[in-house]
Design a protein around this motif. Structure first.
Motif, PDB file in Angstrom:
ATOM      1  N   GLY A  28      -2.969  -3.071  18.152  1.00 30.85           N
ATOM      2  CA  GLY A  28      -2.321  -3.843  17.102  1.00 30.85           C
ATOM      3  C   GLY A  28      -2.031  -3.076  15.831  1.00 30.85           C
ATOM      4  O   GLY A  28      -1.544  -3.647  14.847  1.00 30.85           O
ATOM      5  N   GLY A  29      -2.315  -1.780  15.817  1.00 29.32           N
ATOM      6  CA  GLY A  29      -2.088  -0.986  14.614  1.00 29.32           C
ATOM      7  C   GLY A  29      -3.254  -1.073  13.636  1.00 29.32           C
ATOM      8  O   GLY A  29      -4.127  -1.928  13.758  1.00 29.32           O
ATOM      9  N   ASN A  30      -3.254  -0.174  12.678  1.00 28.97           N
ATOM     10  CA  ASN A  30      -4.337  -0.121  11.691  1.00 28.97           C
ATOM     11  C   ASN A  30      -3.844  -0.699  10.367  1.00 28.97           C
ATOM     12  O   ASN A  30      -3.415   0.018   9.464  1.00 28.97           O
ATOM     13  CB  ASN A  30      -4.799   1.336  11.509  1.00 28.97           C
ATOM     14  CG  ASN A  30      -5.954   1.450  10.526  1.00 28.97           C
ATOM     15  OD1 ASN A  30      -6.617   0.464  10.222  1.00 28.97           O
ATOM     16  ND2 ASN A  30      -6.192   2.653  10.037  1.00 28.97           N
ATOM     17  N   TRP A  31      -3.903  -2.018  10.247  1.00 27.42           N
ATOM     18  CA  TRP A  31      -3.422  -2.705   9.049  1.00 27.42           C
ATOM     19  C   TRP A  31      -4.543  -2.820   8.024  1.00 27.42           C
ATOM     20  O   TRP A  31      -5.600  -3.381   8.293  1.00 27.42           O
ATOM     21  CB  TRP A  31      -2.889  -4.083   9.404  1.00 27.42           C
ATOM     22  CG  TRP A  31      -1.576  -4.033  10.122  1.00 27.42           C
ATOM     23  CD1 TRP A  31      -1.372  -3.989  11.459  1.00 27.42           C
ATOM     24  CD2 TRP A  31      -0.283  -3.999   9.512  1.00 27.42           C
ATOM     25  NE1 TRP A  31      -0.029  -3.929  11.746  1.00 27.42           N
ATOM     26  CE2 TRP A  31       0.665  -3.937  10.559  1.00 27.42           C
ATOM     27  CE3 TRP A  31       0.176  -4.011   8.184  1.00 27.42           C
ATOM     28  CZ2 TRP A  31       2.037  -3.895  10.317  1.00 27.42           C
ATOM     29  CZ3 TRP A  31       1.535  -3.967   7.945  1.00 27.42           C
ATOM     30  CH2 TRP A  31       2.455  -3.908   9.001  1.00 27.42           C
ATOM     31  N   LEU A  32      -4.289  -2.270   6.838  1.00 29.21           N
ATOM     32  CA  LEU A  32      -5.259  -2.320   5.748  1.00 29.21           C
ATOM     33  C   LEU A  32      -4.544  -2.647   4.434  1.00 29.21           C
ATOM     34  O   LEU A  32      -3.314  -2.571   4.349  1.00 29.21           O
ATOM     35  CB  LEU A  32      -5.993  -0.976   5.608  1.00 29.21           C
ATOM     36  CG  LEU A  32      -6.837  -0.516   6.798  1.00 29.21           C
ATOM     37  CD1 LEU A  32      -7.351   0.897   6.563  1.00 29.21           C
ATOM     38  CD2 LEU A  32      -7.998  -1.469   7.070  1.00 29.21           C
ATOM     39  N   GLY A  33      -5.340  -2.994   3.432  1.00 24.88           N
ATOM     40  CA  GLY A  33      -4.791  -3.282   2.119  1.00 24.88           C
ATOM     41  C   GLY A  33      -5.205  -2.232   1.110  1.00 24.88           C
ATOM     42  O   GLY A  33      -6.314  -1.687   1.180  1.00 24.88           O
ATOM     43  N   LEU A  34      -4.306  -1.936   0.164  1.00 31.75           N
ATOM     44  CA  LEU A  34      -4.602  -1.039  -0.949  1.00 31.75           C
ATOM     45  C   LEU A  34      -4.544  -1.854  -2.233  1.00 31.75           C
ATOM     46  O   LEU A  34      -3.481  -2.371  -2.603  1.00 31.75           O
ATOM     47  CB  LEU A  34      -3.596   0.115  -1.004  1.00 31.75           C
ATOM     48  CG  LEU A  34      -3.539   1.060   0.199  1.00 31.75           C
ATOM     49  CD1 LEU A  34      -2.466   2.116  -0.017  1.00 31.75           C
ATOM     50  CD2 LEU A  34      -4.891   1.721   0.433  1.00 31.75           C
TER      51      LEU A  34
END
Length: 523
Positions: A510-516
């Motif tokens: 699912g991909g590496n989704w993160l927040g900044l």
């Protein structure tokens, strides 16, 4: 009827000889092996997406017995799984001359960009090219490239800050690939690219095309494994013509422009241009490499073609797109899940920034011990090369280590695999291996790491030539990124992390989704 029966008998005999019989190779030698199936061997687990690449490496490691080595099968090719750190040292370093080559299936004349790169080259050709390229990665060259890398890292971070969002949600692998693209463009090709501001620039798009293994590219890859001679005859390449033309033309244009305008940059293309003119500067030597230019004569140097240069540039492109961006992606994921580690690392970054009076230096970045520890633990838990290989180039004998073993005679041409991921997750070497713990690599604990159990870049003369480069660009990026942002999980984050079964590359499901989240600056 007799002819038909004879034909069927011949087919059955051929099927047995080429598909069934090879699956007992190790068993017949008295070596514990996995449970392969005909034709596919153990590769079916990955080909049919039954297991992801990490689980398959674990299966081969534990499913081939408890000894120092065991048997498995890469399709129908018998493969020796080497599992003992002592044997790693023996094969990678002490007896390297018996295991000089990687197992590369693609002939260079069929697919020159793939077959002429440093990883694919064999024997004396590999030694010569390694010697030519090694000076690109000395400390002095890294220091010269450092301003180019930090420039890319600062532009990357400034672009994100300019978005002025309370939280920026990004797929990190794709995002870091853009940064790595800019670094490679600048340090290898002398081209300034900003892949964040210009997301559809040709340099990035072609790199993505070259490194993405879709269905058809995966099929071409496996065809080259199974029937390399047929692929050579019909020129079935892994890389398509447009991709190959792009990189060859890019290198030729870069060389022509530099020659016409007298442009000099401290990068790989310049070094190879000088080398083929017989202007190699031996004072540039001094790497930790075991190769030397002393055996490379001027005739060999002058025979370097633009295709040779393009092949080396291409492999560094693969390194930037896949290995370096993977390291950055997994490191960001672990930092998001371990805020205490991120806070401690940010404190070191702030202290270093203040000591440098707001101007990061090469020396200051290299002195950051905790940053080293975090990267080392990321590479331990998520090695960029989950396995490496060697081809036996001269007959060799592994002497018995005890009464339960007997001498193993390895024939020339035998394929050996070294399951890096499984070794670095073996609890007898790294207790609680699934825990992300940078303290394993502190000055107080690093001596506890058994030699040759931590091999993210391989070992010996054939270790990764670009390891300094990859580490430096990663350090530069996280220095500037963490100085301005906090990395956090978001609702799209894959928690806990799952490695994809459907992706041929080493990637998160699912991909590496993160927040900044931008850090609040004190007034």
């Amino acid at each position: 009827m007799i002819v038909l029966l004879l034909g069927m008998a011949a087919l059955i005999a051929a099927f047995y000889y080429y598909c069934i019989r090879p699956m007992s190779y190790w068993k017949n030698m008295g070596i514990q092996q996995t449970e392969p199936i005909w034709f596919f061997g153990d590769s079916w687990r990955n080909v049919l997406r039954y297991q992801n690449v990490c689980d398959m490496i674990d299966y081969l490691y534990y499913g081939s017995g408890n000894g120092r080595y065991g048997g498995c099968y890469t399709f129908s090719k018998p493969t020796l799984i080497v599992k003992d750190p002592g044997l790693f040292k023996q094969i990678f370093v002490k007896d390297f001359d018996h295991f000089v080559d990687h197992y590369i299936f693609q002939a260079s004349d069929a697919d020159p960009l793939w077959g002429k790169n440093l990883i694919a080259l064999k024997g004396e050709k590999w030694r010569e090219m390694r010697s030519i390229l090694s000076p690109c990665f000395t400390s002095s060259k890294m220091k010269a490239m450092f301003p180019l890398m930090t420039g890319c890292a600062e532009r990357f971070t400034q672009h994100l800050l300019s978005l002025k969002q309370d939280q920026i949600r990004l797929e990190m692998k794709e995002t870091f690939t853009r940064y790595a693209t800019d670094v490679i463009a600048s340090t290898a090709f002398g081209i300034e690219v900003d892949s964040m501001k210009q997301p559809d620039n040709p340099f990035y798009l072609m790199g993505k095309r070259a490194t993405t293994f879709d269905y058809w590219k995966t099929m071409r890859f496996f065809m080259n494994v199974l029937v390399p001679k047929v692929c050579q005859i019909f020129r079935i390449r892994i890389l398509d013509d447009e991709t190959m033309s792009f990189f060859v033309n890019l290198v030729e244009d870069t060389i022509r422009m530099r020659e016409e305008k007298g442009i000099v940059r401290p990068d790989m293309i310049h070094l190879m241009m000088e080398a083929r003119k017989g202007k190699y500067n031996k004072s540039e030597e001094g790497t930790n490499d075991e190769t030397s230019m002393s055996h490379v004569d001027d005739t060999t140097l002058r025979s370097i073609t633009n295709m040779d240069v393009a092949a080396q540039a291409m492999i560094f492109f693969f390194g930037g797109f896949e290995t370096s961006s993977n390291l950055m992606s997994f490191m960001a994921y672990e930092l998001a899940g371990h805020q205490e580690v991120q806070t401690k690392l940010r404190k070191e970054i702030e202290d270093t920034w203040n000591e440098c009076n707001g101007k990061l230096t090469y020396e200051a970045l290299l002195k950051m011990k905790y940053l080293d520890m975090v990267i080392s633990e990321t590479l331990r838990k998520w090695p960029i090369n989950i396995a490496t290989d060697r081809l036996c180039t001269k007959a060799y004998t592994i002497e018995p280590a005890g009464d339960e073993e007997r001498a193993l005679h390895i024939q020339k041409g035998t394929y050996l695999s070294f399951p890096t991921y499984a070794v670095q997750h073996d609890p007898k070497y790294f207790p609680d291996p699934d825990k992300f713990d940078p303290e394993r690599f502190s000055s107080e604990n690093v001596h506890k790491v058994l030699p040759y159990t931590y091999l993210p870049f391989g070992a010996g003369p054939r270790s990764c030539i670009g390891n300094r480069f990859a580490l430096l660009e990663t350090k530069a990026l996280f220095f500037y990124l963490l100085k301005s942002f906090q990395i956090v999980y978001i609702d799209k984050s894959c928690v806990p992390l799952v490695i994809s079964k459907t992706n041929f590359n080493f990637a998160m499901e699912g991909g590496n989704w993160l927040g900044l989240t931008p850090l609040k600056k004190e007034a």
